[in-house]
Scaffold this active site. Structure first.
Site, mmCIF file in Angstrom:
data_model
loop_
_atom_site.group_PDB
_atom_site.id
_atom_site.type_symbol
_atom_site.label_atom_id
_atom_site.label_comp_id
_atom_site.label_asym_id
_atom_site.label_seq_id
_atom_site.Cartn_x
_atom_site.Cartn_y
_atom_site.Cartn_z
ATOM 1 N N MET A 17 0.988 -1.258 0.149
ATOM 2 C CA MET A 17 -0.066 0.117 0.076
ATOM 3 C C MET A 17 0.714 1.273 0.089
ATOM 4 S SD MET A 17 -2.653 -1.338 -0.430
ATOM 5 C CE MET A 17 -3.330 -2.978 -0.040
ATOM 6 N N GLU A 59 9.955 4.165 3.488
ATOM 7 C CA GLU A 59 11.189 4.188 2.657
ATOM 8 C C GLU A 59 12.263 4.288 3.600
ATOM 9 O OE1 GLU A 59 8.123 5.142 -0.046
ATOM 10 O OE2 GLU A 59 8.511 5.887 2.102
ATOM 11 N N ASP A 70 23.854 -10.941 4.972
ATOM 12 C CA ASP A 70 23.986 -11.902 3.894
ATOM 13 C C ASP A 70 25.470 -11.931 3.547
ATOM 14 O OD1 ASP A 70 23.292 -13.482 1.358
ATOM 15 O OD2 ASP A 70 24.101 -11.654 0.460
#
Length: 158
Positions: free
Chosen positions: A75, A115, A129
């Protein structure tokens, strides 16, 4: 404002219509962190990780994530962001922790909190990672909104 705005009268999801909102400068600052071990800390600060510049890659990943937030958070409005800055600060007073700050700015009709949060999160995930081969026991978080300014609801400061 205690009402959920992303639901229509039937209780179904909707993207909020912001066309009547005034344009203003909006800024959001989100923070996250990741606790690593001494080996990872030393690899990062000495640029010895086999995958490359961990913080450089994580910074770019966070910027890319902030720019693409509307692609992964259903959204969220696609926004024209005017600036994104991601910075790092080490705390080695009790172990090894990298504090991440993601600042996002736009001039528009809706805020940039998501954001900033997405950018901070993706930055931490990228550090994980790139270093998980050394230790999978790293701890990410907390991730939170530190500050927001602009818009009809005014400023927020943690």
């Amino acid at each position: 404002m205690n009402q959920l705005t992303h639901f229509n009268e039937q209780g179904r999801a909707k993207m909020v219509d912001v066309s009547d909102k005034s344009v203003s400068t909006r800024t959001a600052v989100a923070k996250s962190s990741i606790k690593v071990n001494e080996v990872i800390h030393d690899q990062i600060i000495n640029h010895k990780n086999k995958k490359g510049d961990v913080l450089g890659v994580a910074q770019v990943a966070g910027i890319m994530a902030a720019k693409n937030t509307s692609q992964i958070i259903p959204m969220c409005h696609p926004l024209n962001l005017s600036g994104i800055d991601i910075s790092f600060e080490w705390d080695i007073s009790d172990g090894y922790e990298i504090f991440i700050t993601c600042t996002v700015k736009t001039t528009g009709q809706t805020g940039v909190e998501m954001e900033a949060l997405t950018g901070a999160s993706a930055t931490a995930l990228t550090i994980y990672d790139m270093t998980k081969a050394v230790d999978k026991g790293m701890i990410i978080g907390p991730t939170y909104l530190e500050h927001k300014s602009g818009g009809k609801n005014g400023d927020f400061n943690r």
